[in-house]
Design a protein around this motif. Structure first.
Motif, mmCIF file in Angstrom:
data_model
loop_
_atom_site.group_PDB
_atom_site.id
_atom_site.type_symbol
_atom_site.label_atom_id
_atom_site.label_comp_id
_atom_site.label_asym_id
_atom_site.label_seq_id
_atom_site.Cartn_x
_atom_site.Cartn_y
_atom_site.Cartn_z
ATOM 1 N N MET A 64 -33.143 12.054 -0.947
ATOM 2 C CA MET A 64 -33.182 10.985 -1.945
ATOM 3 C C MET A 64 -33.023 11.529 -3.369
ATOM 4 O O MET A 64 -32.372 10.923 -4.207
ATOM 5 N N LYS A 65 -33.637 12.688 -3.632
ATOM 6 C CA LYS A 65 -33.549 13.334 -4.938
ATOM 7 C C LYS A 65 -33.567 14.839 -4.705
ATOM 8 O O LYS A 65 -34.131 15.315 -3.723
ATOM 9 N N HIS A 66 -32.969 15.588 -5.634
ATOM 10 C CA HIS A 66 -32.948 17.035 -5.454
ATOM 11 C C HIS A 66 -32.759 17.732 -6.799
ATOM 12 O O HIS A 66 -32.307 17.129 -7.772
ATOM 13 N N VAL A 67 -33.101 19.023 -6.825
ATOM 14 C CA VAL A 67 -32.835 19.859 -7.980
ATOM 15 C C VAL A 67 -32.372 21.222 -7.477
ATOM 16 O O VAL A 67 -32.917 21.770 -6.518
ATOM 17 N N LEU A 68 -31.318 21.757 -8.095
ATOM 18 C CA LEU A 68 -30.768 23.064 -7.771
ATOM 19 C C LEU A 68 -31.119 24.060 -8.867
ATOM 20 O O LEU A 68 -31.161 23.708 -10.049
ATOM 21 N N GLY A 69 -31.329 25.314 -8.481
ATOM 22 C CA GLY A 69 -31.592 26.346 -9.471
ATOM 23 C C GLY A 69 -31.273 27.725 -8.926
ATOM 24 O O GLY A 69 -30.983 27.907 -7.733
ATOM 25 N N ILE A 70 -31.338 28.710 -9.803
ATOM 26 C CA ILE A 70 -31.038 30.098 -9.465
ATOM 27 C C ILE A 70 -32.340 30.842 -9.205
ATOM 28 O O ILE A 70 -33.285 30.748 -10.000
ATOM 29 N N SER A 71 -32.394 31.593 -8.122
ATOM 30 C CA SER A 71 -33.531 32.473 -7.888
ATOM 31 C C SER A 71 -33.138 33.951 -7.964
ATOM 32 O O SER A 71 -34.016 34.818 -8.060
ATOM 33 N N ARG A 72 -31.842 34.238 -7.927
ATOM 34 C CA ARG A 72 -31.383 35.631 -8.060
ATOM 35 C C ARG A 72 -29.908 35.653 -8.402
ATOM 36 O O ARG A 72 -29.141 34.800 -7.951
ATOM 37 N N PHE A 73 -29.503 36.631 -9.204
ATOM 38 C CA PHE A 73 -28.092 36.942 -9.355
ATOM 39 C C PHE A 73 -27.935 38.451 -9.451
ATOM 40 O O PHE A 73 -28.808 39.165 -9.956
ATOM 41 N N ASP A 74 -26.829 38.936 -8.922
ATOM 42 C CA ASP A 74 -26.473 40.358 -8.973
ATOM 43 C C ASP A 74 -24.985 40.414 -9.253
ATOM 44 O O ASP A 74 -24.159 40.204 -8.358
#
Length: 294
Positions: free
Chosen positions: A25-35
């Motif tokens: 119904m609802k969501h949020v995306l985000g970053i937990s790691r980058f290399d």
């Protein structure tokens, strides 16, 4: 009705899939790691460094697209083995008006408050609010690439009681040789809960830790599920030191017992590594929400 969350590693330029058990119904995306690194183990000056996330829904699946840029003056580019870890927190199987999970559509400038309010609140309700990092865009404003000294970003939000609105904010800087400062943008997601009284099935712990640092979830939540997002990072060499870039990495990771650890590094091909490496993040703990009295 409740939360589902996932975290997966994707190519820095590619796509991957999150498959949900129930209707989102609802969501949020985000970053937990980058290399991110240059190809063939080389090190170079930097002209542009960028990460952005996109998605589209296909039934019970979220197809996530990752886009990353790391280049000097367009002769050397990001290595194909570069990676991005994406976290997603979703509310599933029923509506919940008091909860907001959203990624605003426009990037936020570091130099101007040009983002639109995300939500209008009822002022008589306490507010639970947390912003998560979902992308960034750094570029030097001239035609030259430069050695790096500092790369830093933090996302947040301002609450205006007079108008009862929340507006995303970003503080960011990329500093290179000859003290040139980059043009900076940030992308964020907003997690917000607005209820007449506190809930005991959703908690968050924020932290700002040096490379290798750990923290345990507080308060301890029995039987909880955990999901972690970055909210910022600060990676830099000592004052006055500038170096080419071979690889830059930052991450937050949470274990099944609620222990969260962070990592961050920036280095060239020599023995030069960042002297300051900190990562800020937020870990959410959630259980099944208790039904409201009938």
């Amino acid at each position: 009705m409740g939360f589902e969350s996932y975290c997966s590693e994707f190519p820095a330029n590619g796509e991957g899939t999150f498959t949900f058990k129930k209707k989102v119904m609802k969501h949020v995306l985000g970053i937990s790691r980058f290399d991110l690194k240059f190809a063939k183990g080389e090190h170079h000056n930097v002209k542009k460094l960028r990460i952005s996330l996109g998605y589209h829904k296909l039934g019970d699946q979220f197809i996530v697209t990752t886009n990353a840029t790391l280049d000097d003056d367009s002769r050397h580019h990001i290595a194909p083995e570069s990676k991005i870890n994406v976290s997603i927190l979703a509310w599933v199987d029923g509506d919940y008006e008091a909860l907001t999970l959203v990624n605003p559509p426009l990037p936020i400038s570091n130099t101007a408050n040009d983002s639109n309010p995300v939500r209008v609140y009822q002022l008589d309700r306490p507010v639970f609010r947390q912003t998560v990092l979902s992308g960034f865009d750094f570029s030097f404003p001239d035609d030259n690439d430069r050695e790096l000294q500092q790369l830093t970003i933090a996302v947040g939000s301002n609450f205006n009681a007079a108008t009862a609105t929340v507006t995303p904010t970003v503080t960011a800087a990329m500093i290179g040789g000859h003290s040139k400062v980059a043009t900076c943008y940030g992308d964020c997601g907003l997690v917000d809960l607005c209820e007449p009284k506190p809930v005991d099935w959703l908690h968050a712990t924020s932290y700002n830790l040096s490379h290798g640092g750990t923290c345990r979830f507080d308060p301890a939540t029995s039987g909880a599920h955990y999901i972690a997002f970055m909210t910022g990072f600060d990676i830099r060499y000592a004052n006055g030191q500038y170096h080419k870039l071979r690889e830059i990495e930052a991450s937050v990771a949470v274990h099944s017992d609620g222990l969260t650890e962070v990592k961050a590094t920036m280095e060239d091909n020599g023995k030069n590594r960042a002297t300051t490496a900190r990562v800020a993040g937020v870990t959410f703990a959630y259980t099944a929400p208790k039904p409201k009295p009938s």
